[in-house]
Structure formats: structure tokens, C-alpha cells
Design an enzyme around this catalytic site. Sequence first.
Site, PDB file in Angstrom:
ATOM      1  N   ASP A 109       0.838  -1.193   0.000  1.00 54.01           N
ATOM      2  CA  ASP A 109       0.000   0.000   0.000  1.00 54.01           C
ATOM      3  C   ASP A 109       0.878   1.249   0.000  1.00 54.01           C
ATOM      4  O   ASP A 109       2.055   1.189   0.357  1.00 54.01           O
ATOM      5  CB  ASP A 109      -0.966   0.019   1.194  1.00 54.01           C
ATOM      6  CG  ASP A 109      -0.261   0.155   2.549  1.00 54.01           C
ATOM      7  OD1 ASP A 109       0.813  -0.470   2.717  1.00 54.01           O
ATOM      8  OD2 ASP A 109      -0.761   0.881   3.429  1.00 54.01           O
ATOM      9  N   GLU A 121       0.091  -0.847   5.914  1.00 52.42           N
ATOM     10  CA  GLU A 121       1.169  -0.249   6.714  1.00 52.42           C
ATOM     11  C   GLU A 121       0.969   1.249   6.864  1.00 52.42           C
ATOM     12  O   GLU A 121       1.167   1.807   7.949  1.00 52.42           O
ATOM     13  CB  GLU A 121       2.534  -0.532   6.066  1.00 52.42           C
ATOM     14  CG  GLU A 121       3.717  -0.306   7.020  1.00 52.42           C
ATOM     15  CD  GLU A 121       4.206   1.138   7.104  1.00 52.42           C
ATOM     16  OE1 GLU A 121       4.918   1.454   8.069  1.00 52.42           O
ATOM     17  OE2 GLU A 121       3.872   1.951   6.211  1.00 52.42           O
TER      18      GLU A 121
HETATM   19  N1  BES Z   1       8.722   3.281   5.398  1.00 54.79           N
HETATM   20  C1  BES Z   1       8.111   4.174   6.313  1.00 54.79           C
HETATM   21  C2  BES Z   1       8.879   4.331   7.600  1.00 54.79           C
HETATM   22  C3  BES Z   1      10.278   4.861   7.491  1.00 54.79           C
HETATM   23  C4  BES Z   1      10.652   5.776   6.516  1.00 54.79           C
HETATM   24  C5  BES Z   1      11.215   4.438   8.384  1.00 54.79           C
HETATM   25  C6  BES Z   1      11.942   6.239   6.435  1.00 54.79           C
HETATM   26  C7  BES Z   1      12.503   4.913   8.339  1.00 54.79           C
HETATM   27  C8  BES Z   1      12.876   5.811   7.334  1.00 54.79           C
HETATM   28  C9  BES Z   1       6.701   3.688   6.594  1.00 54.79           C
HETATM   29  O1  BES Z   1       6.011   3.333   5.429  1.00 54.79           O
HETATM   30  C10 BES Z   1       5.914   4.792   7.217  1.00 54.79           C
HETATM   31  O2  BES Z   1       5.693   5.776   6.569  1.00 54.79           O
HETATM   32  N2  BES Z   1       5.460   4.607   8.449  1.00 54.79           N
HETATM   33  C11 BES Z   1       4.620   5.558   9.097  1.00 54.79           C
HETATM   34  C12 BES Z   1       3.958   4.958  10.292  1.00 54.79           C
HETATM   35  C13 BES Z   1       2.641   4.314  10.030  1.00 54.79           C
HETATM   36  C14 BES Z   1       2.050   3.809  11.331  1.00 54.79           C
HETATM   37  C15 BES Z   1       1.675   5.190   9.302  1.00 54.79           C
HETATM   38  C16 BES Z   1       5.436   6.716   9.593  1.00 54.79           C
HETATM   39  O3  BES Z   1       6.604   6.566   9.953  1.00 54.79           O
HETATM   40  O4  BES Z   1       4.867   7.813   9.624  1.00 54.79           O
HETATM   41 MN    MN Z   2       7.161   2.169   4.216  1.00 52.04          MN
HETATM   42 MN    MN Z   3       5.362   5.256   4.480  1.00 47.29          MN
END
Ligand code: BES
Ligand code: MN
Ligand code: MN
Length: 457
Positions: free
Chosen positions: A88, A152
Site C-alpha cells: 500500500d 502499513e
Molecule cells: N517506510 C516508512 C517508515 C520509514 C521511513 C522508516 C523512512 C525509516 C525511514 C513507513 O512506510 C511509514 O511511513 N510509516 C509511518 C507509520 C505508520 C504507522 C503510518 C510513519 O513513519 O509515519
Molecule cells: Mn514504508
Molecule cells: Mn510510508
Amino acid sequence: MNTIKQYVTEHKDRLLNELFELLRFPSVSADPKYKEHVLQTADYVAQKLKDAGADNVEVCQTAGYPIVYGEKIIDPTLPTVLTYGHYDVQPPDPLELWKTPPFEPTLRDGKIYARGACDDKGQFYMHVKAFELMMQTNTLPCNIKFMIEGEEEVGSDNLGTFVKANKERLKADVVLISDTSMISMEHPSLETGLRGLSYLEVEVVGPNRDLHSGVYGGAVANPATILAKMIASLHDEDNHITIPGFYDDVLELSADERKALNEAPYDEEEYKTDLDIKEVWGEKGYSTLERTGTRPTLEVNGIWGGYIGEGAKTVLPSKANAKISMRLVPNQHSDKITKLFTEHFTKIAPPYVKVKVTPHHGGEPVVTPTESVAFRAAEKAIEASFGKKPIPTRGGGSIPIVALFEAELGIKTVLMGFGLDSDALHSPNEKYDIFNYYKGIETIPLFHKYFAELSKA
Ligand code: BES
Ligand code: MN
Ligand code: MN
């Protein structure tokens, strides 16, 4: 030329075209209008896993979007790698800021521009293709399992249930994830921690209806003004967060750990130029790398209320809202922080408004081991493919599943991301360098090779 490089070179165009095909699916999990597309993406991923040689491929239904599972068990006595990723993507808005449409992947200057190019389609698909490579060249050295989810970006709400119900199926020795960033291609790095998250929405309600701002303005509290004041009060002059108890559980880093962290290459001038800002901002007493990697934060993600249409409308809005998130660091707990915020925000509300706090998703922070066989395998793989030892860093983002895998399955994670912070994740014109894409496909088989070898030793 070695087998890996040769395979990638021979299949270069197809490897890229397949990723483009995947990127054309607008698999936005946050917005129900994309539902059919999200579901089609899951089917596409399942098909690609099958084509690459996976067995027992299944599109597993959940209360939300499905989880795609597949595996290749070559010998149950060999170690098993569980690869996690997400198909996603974030909403593409604001659309008008994209140079080329978000779901029509375009190559410019060697970079793939599309929503999900880096986060996470471009990155998880490297694993599917690396798996294909190992199958085709008869070099798969261990068992491999894939779990690619579709929620995610909206907090992985149904993943916990799935993981709990599939403990046996998901059994593995390590979880491998490419969904984080490297410092740069010249400075390859491995993230050794992720922050947790506590996300909520607040509403400040004043009068029972929108009012004429001339007739009532000055005599009735404006919820937008009150909300702005309340939000502003959440940081003090030193940019510490003012919620009582907020820092209580924070694990402070030792002087040595801080020193090591600050040795990572980082150029503040470049950082500022890239973002077109005059100065950085943040909690007093900490460097930028510490602020994003090791300190908890509070951000307003969105704020609205009153009239935001064309032209002017004189109105005193009846209510104002904001979406607020807090990034958490090791030893803080998402539920506790959500509770502390809610109590505090309710308490600081002046008598002329009512406030409502609605929690959204959360996730726990993690630190990943750097002494494990799997981490050493990742270090060796990066070193072999980049010609440089990776630098350990702490990532600022969150991947809630990592703590969950640890809690439910007792499995630790290796974060072997190939993105860059400047890849514009969640922003318009998200990109992924084709160099990184191919580099990832070349590095992943090395991880498996070293992981199998080091596990034997
Ligand atoms: N891939 C990201 C997280 C990320 C990005 C970790 C860059 C380290 C470096 C992930 O898809 C993401 O965006 N996670 C969200 C959290 C989620 C609960 C919506 C975030 O970090 O905001
Ligand atoms: Mn991600
Ligand atoms: Mn992300």
C-alpha cells in the site's frame, strides 16, 4: 562478471518494467475510493511471488486489506528469512505539485518518479526479484518467507491478529525489511532503530454554530485561536514537550552512544539547502541526528477549521481540529503517551471551549541488535556490494510491525533499506533511483548467502 551482476544486467529492462507495472496500481490504503485497486495490487503481488518460484502463495483475507504470503522451504533444517514489506502507499495529494502523475511512473535523470517508488513498492519488489534471481541461478541458500501487507500506511491495524493466528507459518530466524533509508550511496548505512508513534486527532468546540465574526467576534472565544494557543503551549522555549510525564520513560543515550551517532556523515548546510530553510529547529541540547533518531517529538500533521474556500468569508468557526502525532523512542509506550496527551490536552482547555481527543493508531519504538548473525550478514552484504562498511544509524520513521514481530514471534529484525531521506516519501514527486533498485537486487542475495553461512558457523 559474477552470477548476480550478470543476472541483473541480462534482465535489466524487465526488472524495471515489472516495477513500473506495480507502481501503476494506485494502492492507496487510506482512502476507500481506491479499494478495488488496493485489492488488485495484492493479487498482482501474489502472482509475481508465484512467478518468481514461491510455494503456498496466498492472498490472506483480514478485516482490512489482505496480506500476501508466499514461501520457499528448501530444507527445514536451514535458517529461514521472513521478508516483510507493504504494497500500500500514501495518498498522492496534493496532486497539482507532481511534475508527472503519481501513478504513471516516469524515468527522469535515472530516477523513477511515482507514489510508492521508494516507500515501499520499489523496495519490497527488490526482494521478490532477488528471490527470483536466487531461484533461477540455483543459489537460494536458506528458506525464505514473504509477508507483504496492504495497511502499513494506515497503522497495520489487522496485522496483529494475523501474526497471532499464524505463528507457525511465520516462524523464522530473522525478519528482513527494506523500508528505511540510507545516508547516501557514498555512505551506505543500516538503521538500527525506529521510533514508535502515537497518533491522535483533537477537536476544539466553541459556540454551537458558526457565527458572524462581526456580530459575535470579540465576545465569544474563537476555537481556531484557542486551538492554536493550546498547540503552541505543547512546546516550551527550549522546544521541550510540556506534557507532564512525557519524558519519564525515555532512555537517555550514553555519552559514547551519542558520540558514535554524531559521527555519521551529516552536512547541515546541505540539509538546509535541500529544504530551503534558514535554520534547523528542535529540542535544545541535541543535534539534528539526535533529534530525529533518538528523541521523542510532537508534530501537528494537519490543522483546520472555519472557512478555507476561495475569497473571504467573515465567520467565527464553531470548531477547529488538528491531527497530532508523537514519535516515541525506546522505553516509551504508545498507549501511555496517548493517555498522557489526552489528560493534558483536556486539562489545558480553557472554560470557553470543549475538547475531544480521538486516538488513531500507534506503534512501539524498537532498537535492533547489532551483534547478531543477521546484522553481521547485512553488514557483510552491504560491504561486498558497496565496497564500504555500512554506518549504523537510528531512523526517525516508524514501522509498527517490527515491535510486533518481536513481541509475538520473538524474532528480531534487520532493517536493510536502500532509500534516501531525500526520496520524498509521502510527498509529491516521490522517487527512487534505479541505481538503488538494482543495487538492492544485487545486495539481497548476498545477505541470504552470508546469513546462511554465518548461521552454520
Ligand atoms: N517506510 C516508512 C517508515 C520509514 C521511513 C522508516 C523512512 C525509516 C525511514 C513507513 O512506510 C511509514 O511511513 N510509516 C509511518 C507509520 C505508520 C504507522 C503510518 C510513519 O513513519 O509515519
Ligand atoms: Mn514504508
Ligand atoms: Mn510510508
